[in-house]
Motif scaffolding. Structure first.
Motif, mmCIF file in Angstrom:
data_model
loop_
_atom_site.group_PDB
_atom_site.id
_atom_site.type_symbol
_atom_site.label_atom_id
_atom_site.label_comp_id
_atom_site.label_asym_id
_atom_site.label_seq_id
_atom_site.Cartn_x
_atom_site.Cartn_y
_atom_site.Cartn_z
ATOM 1 N N ASP A 37 -37.913 10.470 12.837
ATOM 2 C CA ASP A 37 -39.141 9.753 13.125
ATOM 3 C C ASP A 37 -40.644 9.960 13.897
ATOM 4 O O ASP A 37 -40.505 10.594 14.196
ATOM 5 C CB ASP A 37 -38.882 8.627 14.506
ATOM 6 C CG ASP A 37 -39.318 6.871 13.834
ATOM 7 O OD1 ASP A 37 -40.438 7.089 14.245
ATOM 8 O OD2 ASP A 37 -38.905 6.068 12.943
ATOM 9 N N ASP A 38 -41.327 9.490 13.029
ATOM 10 C CA ASP A 38 -42.770 9.809 13.273
ATOM 11 C C ASP A 38 -43.496 9.358 14.857
ATOM 12 O O ASP A 38 -44.528 9.984 15.456
ATOM 13 C CB ASP A 38 -44.193 9.610 12.205
ATOM 14 C CG ASP A 38 -43.792 9.904 10.498
ATOM 15 O OD1 ASP A 38 -43.697 11.344 11.003
ATOM 16 O OD2 ASP A 38 -43.472 9.317 9.676
ATOM 17 N N TYR A 39 -42.336 8.439 15.086
ATOM 18 C CA TYR A 39 -43.334 7.692 16.283
ATOM 19 C C TYR A 39 -42.202 7.706 17.566
ATOM 20 O O TYR A 39 -42.774 8.634 18.720
ATOM 21 C CB TYR A 39 -43.560 6.463 16.298
ATOM 22 C CG TYR A 39 -44.679 6.355 15.128
ATOM 23 C CD1 TYR A 39 -46.035 6.361 15.152
ATOM 24 C CD2 TYR A 39 -44.278 5.503 13.801
ATOM 25 C CE1 TYR A 39 -46.693 6.231 14.143
ATOM 26 C CE2 TYR A 39 -45.048 5.503 12.628
ATOM 27 C CZ TYR A 39 -46.310 5.831 13.034
ATOM 28 O OH TYR A 39 -47.320 5.942 12.267
ATOM 29 N N LEU A 40 -40.890 7.542 17.567
ATOM 30 C CA LEU A 40 -40.199 7.633 18.563
ATOM 31 C C LEU A 40 -38.973 8.572 17.926
ATOM 32 O O LEU A 40 -38.327 7.947 17.416
ATOM 33 C CB LEU A 40 -39.807 6.122 19.009
ATOM 34 C CG LEU A 40 -39.277 6.202 20.151
ATOM 35 C CD1 LEU A 40 -40.285 6.607 21.630
ATOM 36 C CD2 LEU A 40 -37.684 4.699 20.351
ATOM 37 N N GLN A 41 -38.368 9.399 18.277
ATOM 38 C CA GLN A 41 -36.911 9.821 17.941
ATOM 39 C C GLN A 41 -36.038 9.353 18.727
ATOM 40 O O GLN A 41 -35.996 9.104 19.633
ATOM 41 C CB GLN A 41 -37.227 11.613 17.817
ATOM 42 C CG GLN A 41 -38.374 12.000 16.672
ATOM 43 C CD GLN A 41 -38.524 13.502 16.377
ATOM 44 O OE1 GLN A 41 -38.217 14.426 17.447
ATOM 45 N NE2 GLN A 41 -39.693 13.474 15.435
ATOM 46 N N PRO A 42 -34.684 10.025 17.911
ATOM 47 C CA PRO A 42 -33.584 9.793 19.086
ATOM 48 C C PRO A 42 -33.565 9.800 21.020
ATOM 49 O O PRO A 42 -33.516 8.647 21.863
ATOM 50 C CB PRO A 42 -32.135 10.372 18.099
ATOM 51 C CG PRO A 42 -32.646 10.333 16.782
ATOM 52 C CD PRO A 42 -34.546 10.861 17.592
ATOM 53 N N ASP A 43 -33.621 11.103 21.072
ATOM 54 C CA ASP A 43 -33.305 11.162 22.683
ATOM 55 C C ASP A 43 -34.740 10.501 23.530
ATOM 56 O O ASP A 43 -34.288 10.655 24.401
ATOM 57 C CB ASP A 43 -34.161 12.929 22.947
ATOM 58 C CG ASP A 43 -32.815 13.588 22.173
ATOM 59 O OD1 ASP A 43 -31.760 13.118 22.189
ATOM 60 O OD2 ASP A 43 -32.355 14.657 22.427
ATOM 61 N N GLN A 44 -36.314 10.254 22.793
ATOM 62 C CA GLN A 44 -36.257 9.564 23.350
ATOM 63 C C GLN A 44 -36.642 8.430 23.329
ATOM 64 O O GLN A 44 -36.823 7.763 24.629
ATOM 65 C CB GLN A 44 -38.517 10.011 22.535
ATOM 66 C CG GLN A 44 -38.210 10.606 22.766
ATOM 67 C CD GLN A 44 -40.030 11.102 21.582
ATOM 68 O OE1 GLN A 44 -39.779 10.958 20.848
ATOM 69 N NE2 GLN A 44 -41.061 11.591 21.774
ATOM 70 N N ALA A 45 -36.176 7.479 22.878
ATOM 71 C CA ALA A 45 -35.081 6.697 22.361
ATOM 72 C C ALA A 45 -34.455 6.076 23.616
ATOM 73 O O ALA A 45 -34.217 4.935 24.074
ATOM 74 C CB ALA A 45 -35.158 5.477 21.185
ATOM 75 N N ARG A 46 -33.472 7.274 24.369
ATOM 76 C CA ARG A 46 -32.143 6.701 24.994
ATOM 77 C C ARG A 46 -32.821 6.683 25.608
ATOM 78 O O ARG A 46 -32.684 5.890 26.336
ATOM 79 C CB ARG A 46 -31.372 7.843 24.425
ATOM 80 C CG ARG A 46 -30.214 7.989 23.080
ATOM 81 C CD ARG A 46 -29.480 8.832 22.782
ATOM 82 N NE ARG A 46 -28.934 8.776 21.571
ATOM 83 C CZ ARG A 46 -29.162 9.735 20.874
ATOM 84 N NH1 ARG A 46 -30.018 10.666 20.687
ATOM 85 N NH2 ARG A 46 -28.811 9.457 19.331
ATOM 86 N N ASP A 75 -29.128 10.733 11.831
ATOM 87 C CA ASP A 75 -29.696 12.688 11.571
ATOM 88 C C ASP A 75 -30.358 12.807 9.691
ATOM 89 O O ASP A 75 -29.437 11.520 8.877
ATOM 90 C CB ASP A 75 -28.017 12.950 10.872
ATOM 91 C CG ASP A 75 -27.219 13.645 12.179
ATOM 92 O OD1 ASP A 75 -28.457 13.314 13.355
ATOM 93 O OD2 ASP A 75 -25.953 14.174 12.690
ATOM 94 N N GLY A 76 -31.594 13.173 9.924
ATOM 95 C CA GLY A 76 -31.623 13.411 8.376
ATOM 96 C C GLY A 76 -32.430 12.285 7.972
ATOM 97 O O GLY A 76 -33.572 12.699 6.930
ATOM 98 N N ALA A 77 -32.829 10.969 8.758
ATOM 99 C CA ALA A 77 -33.548 9.981 8.311
ATOM 100 C C ALA A 77 -35.032 10.147 8.796
ATOM 101 O O ALA A 77 -35.282 10.972 9.438
ATOM 102 C CB ALA A 77 -32.978 8.986 8.536
ATOM 103 N N LYS A 78 -35.971 9.672 7.826
ATOM 104 C CA LYS A 78 -37.116 9.476 8.600
ATOM 105 C C LYS A 78 -37.642 7.882 8.866
ATOM 106 O O LYS A 78 -37.083 6.820 8.221
ATOM 107 C CB LYS A 78 -38.433 10.157 8.059
ATOM 108 C CG LYS A 78 -37.897 11.261 7.157
ATOM 109 C CD LYS A 78 -38.717 12.073 6.310
ATOM 110 C CE LYS A 78 -38.657 14.082 5.955
ATOM 111 N NZ LYS A 78 -39.353 14.365 5.142
ATOM 112 N N HIS A 79 -38.766 7.663 9.525
ATOM 113 C CA HIS A 79 -39.149 6.082 9.960
ATOM 114 C C HIS A 79 -38.963 4.938 8.541
ATOM 115 O O HIS A 79 -38.506 4.019 9.134
ATOM 116 C CB HIS A 79 -40.857 6.886 9.975
ATOM 117 C CG HIS A 79 -41.313 5.005 10.187
ATOM 118 N ND1 HIS A 79 -41.058 5.037 12.060
ATOM 119 C CD2 HIS A 79 -42.196 4.422 10.510
ATOM 120 C CE1 HIS A 79 -41.614 3.257 12.356
ATOM 121 N NE2 HIS A 79 -42.090 3.149 11.150
ATOM 122 N N LEU A 80 -39.359 6.023 7.847
ATOM 123 C CA LEU A 80 -39.449 5.125 6.158
ATOM 124 C C LEU A 80 -38.238 4.410 5.371
ATOM 125 O O LEU A 80 -37.875 3.914 4.336
ATOM 126 C CB LEU A 80 -40.702 5.188 5.400
ATOM 127 C CG LEU A 80 -42.265 5.544 5.810
ATOM 128 C CD1 LEU A 80 -42.999 5.682 5.560
ATOM 129 C CD2 LEU A 80 -42.323 4.022 6.437
#
Length: 282
Positions: free
Chosen positions: A205-214, A229-234
């Motif tokens: 993700d361009d804005y908030l990735q999994p560890d940050q989100a947790r 895994d492997g996914a992007k923001h859109l």
């Protein structure tokens, strides 16, 4: 029963499932499955008319069927290409009434245009959009659409967190939350609200990735953060879309996923002319 027999039975079930999945036509990016689709209007408390569409399941005879649950969708940022036809929501409306019996409500927030039309008012950065969220929830209530869940994507996740704490909803599913506008105070308010919060976060993700989100959502005890895994923001690509729709159905209707990838019945193919996947932003 012996372990050998149990394993044989499990393999038989798996092979039966595989054979069943071979029937019908593959569900592709532009496949449109049967539903009752009607243009609708939402009316806000501050006097605006918002345009939208409601997709409802139909029975084998083509008559309307009672939905199993309802998705009230909140689209990405309209100043960067987001609208009610943003591709994940468009495909949810094309598929989920038939595959899961869901009702899907999509609409343009204030000042937003799409092929369906333009909603009244002007973009307000998420503030006056509280009236839009409330109007959508009230529409679902008034039309007796059951088991209502908010599904926000990007900017739509901010609207859900800031304005979606309505007693009539069952919970919310957030796709690619940037947490630009929603604050820790909004997260604390959702924690106190107590309803489920499912958070799908792309690995890239361009804005908030999994560890940050947790870390950010840790203040909401009932939040379930799922890194993809492997996914992007859109969520571009059929694999990403299917993962989103499977997760939505798994949480709204436990035991109903994964969704079929083939359809044995009437269907159509959508024409192009809508914004291609990838134009929507946060």
């Amino acid at each position: 029963m012996s372990t050998h027999t149990e394993n044989a039975d499990q393999h038989a079930v798996q092979h039966a499932d595989q054979r069943a999945d071979q029937h019908g036509t593959p569900i592709r990016s532009l496949t449109v499955l049967p539903a009752l689709r009607e243009d609708v209007e939402l009316h806000t408390a501050d006097g605006l008319t918002l345009v939208g569409e409601l997709a409802l399941p139909v029975g084998p005879d083509g008559a309307p069927a009672t939905p199993t649950a309802t998705l009230v969708t909140l689209h990405p940022l309209p100043t960067h290409g987001g609208y009610m036809d943003s591709h994940v929501f468009r495909k949810a409306a094309w598929r989920l009434p038939a595959l899961a019996g869901l009702a899907v409500l999509r609409f343009n927030t204030r000042g937003t245009s799409s092929p369906r039309g333009t909603s009244g008012g002007a973009f307000d950065g998420g503030a006056a959009e509280r009236f839009d969220v409330h109007a959508a929830i009230e529409f679902a209530e008034f039309h007796d659409l059951p088991n209502r869940w908010l599904v926000g994507w990007s900017f739509g996740t901010e609207l859900a967190l800031m304005h979606g704490r309505d007693p009539s909803i069952e919970g919310a599913i957030l796709l690619s939350p940037p947490l630009h506008r929603a604050t820790d105070a909004d997260l604390d308010a959702w924690a106190a609200f107590g309803k489920p919060l499912v958070v799908l976060v792309p690995e890239h993700d361009d804005y908030l990735q999994p560890d940050q989100a947790r870390a950010r959502f840790a203040r909401v005890p009932q939040a379930e953060v799922i890194g993809v895994d492997g996914a992007k923001h859109l969520w571009v690509g059929e694999t990403a879309v299917r993962r989103v729709l499977d997760e939505v159905v798994a949480h709204v209707l436990p035991g109903s996923s994964p969704l079929p990838t083939r359809w044995d019945g009437p269907s159509s193919t959508a024409t192009s002319g809508l914004a291609p996947a990838g134009e929507e932003d946060a």
